[in-house]
Design an enzyme around this catalytic site. Structure first.
Site, mmCIF file in Angstrom:
data_model
loop_
_atom_site.group_PDB
_atom_site.id
_atom_site.type_symbol
_atom_site.label_atom_id
_atom_site.label_comp_id
_atom_site.label_asym_id
_atom_site.label_seq_id
_atom_site.Cartn_x
_atom_site.Cartn_y
_atom_site.Cartn_z
ATOM 1 N N VAL A 1 0.832 -1.199 0.000
ATOM 2 C CA VAL A 1 0.000 0.000 0.000
ATOM 3 C C VAL A 1 0.872 1.257 0.000
ATOM 4 O O VAL A 1 0.566 2.236 -0.698
ATOM 5 C CB VAL A 1 -0.981 -0.003 1.189
ATOM 6 C CG1 VAL A 1 -1.779 1.284 1.242
ATOM 7 C CG2 VAL A 1 -1.921 -1.202 1.093
ATOM 8 N N CYS A 2 1.954 1.243 0.732
ATOM 9 C CA CYS A 2 2.867 2.395 0.756
ATOM 10 C C CYS A 2 3.498 2.605 -0.622
ATOM 11 O O CYS A 2 3.601 3.735 -1.104
ATOM 12 C CB CYS A 2 3.952 2.200 1.800
ATOM 13 S SG CYS A 2 3.333 2.082 3.492
#
Length: 165
Positions: free
Chosen positions: A59-60
C-alpha cells in the site's frame, strides 16, 4: 491520542494530527542523499506530505506511485514521502520504479516528527513507524487537507488530497 486499526485491531497513535487551518509544525528530516532538510526547504511551494509506515509494503508503494504520477501535472507542488525507512531503501525503491516526482524523507534521525505530526504508532506490530496519513499544505504551510487513514492497510483518499490543491 488517536486510534487507527491494522486488520481491525486498534493501534494507539500519539501526538496531535494537523487539522485544516493549522500551521504545519516545522520539521527536520533526512533526505535520500543523507542531508538534513527542513520544511522551509520548500518555502513558497504547495506540499503533499504522503506519510507512510514503510516503502516496503504494497500500500505504501502504491501511494508513492500514485502521488508520483499525479505530481507531474501539478504546478508549484512537491510530494514528500515521509517514513521511518532508511534513506537508502526509499532511494532504491524510487530508482527501481523510475519515480522522480517525489522526494523521500526519513524520520530515522528525527523521530520527533512522528509525535509533532500525530502519526507515532505506539503499539501493535508496527510500533515505532508512522501511521498512514496525508497532509496537504499551501504555500504558507497552512493545512488545507489532512487524513489520518483509519485502517493502515487502506490507501488514502487521493482525490480529496488533490482536490484541496
Amino acid at each position: 491520542m488517536s486510534k487507527v486499526t491494522l486488520d481491525g485491531n486498534p493501534i494507539e497513535v500519539s501526538g496531535k494530527f494537523p487539522q485544516n487551518g493549522d500551521t504545519a509544525p516545522a520539521f527536520t528530516l533526512t533526505s535520500s542523499g543523507l542531508e538534513e532538510v527542513k520544511l522551509d526547504n520548500w518555502a513558497g511551494k504547495r506540499k503533499i506530505l504522503n506519510i507512510i509506515p514503510s516503502i516496503d509494503t504494497g500500500v505504501c508503494a502504491a501511494s508513492t506511485r500514485k502521488f508520483n504520477e499525479k505530481a507531474g501535472a501539478l504546478d508549484n507542488t512537491v510530494v514528500l514521502v515521509i517514513s521511518a525507512d532508511l534513506p537508502f531503501a526509499a532511494a532504491r525503491f524510487c530508482g527501481a520504479e523510475g519515480l522522480d516526482n517525489v522526494s523521500t524523507l526519513s524520520t530515522f534521525r528525527n523521530p520527533s516528527f512522528q509525535k509533532d505530526y500525530g502519526v507515532a504508532m505506539q503499539d501493535g506490530p508496527l510500533a515505532g513507524l508512522c501511521s498512514r496519513s496525508v497532509v496537504v499544505l499551501d504555500e504558507d504551510n497552512k493545512v488545507i487537507h489532512s487524513q489520518l487513514v483509519n485502517e493502515i492497510k487502506d490507501e488514502p483518499d487521493y482525490e480529496a488530497a488533490l482536490k484541496a490543491l
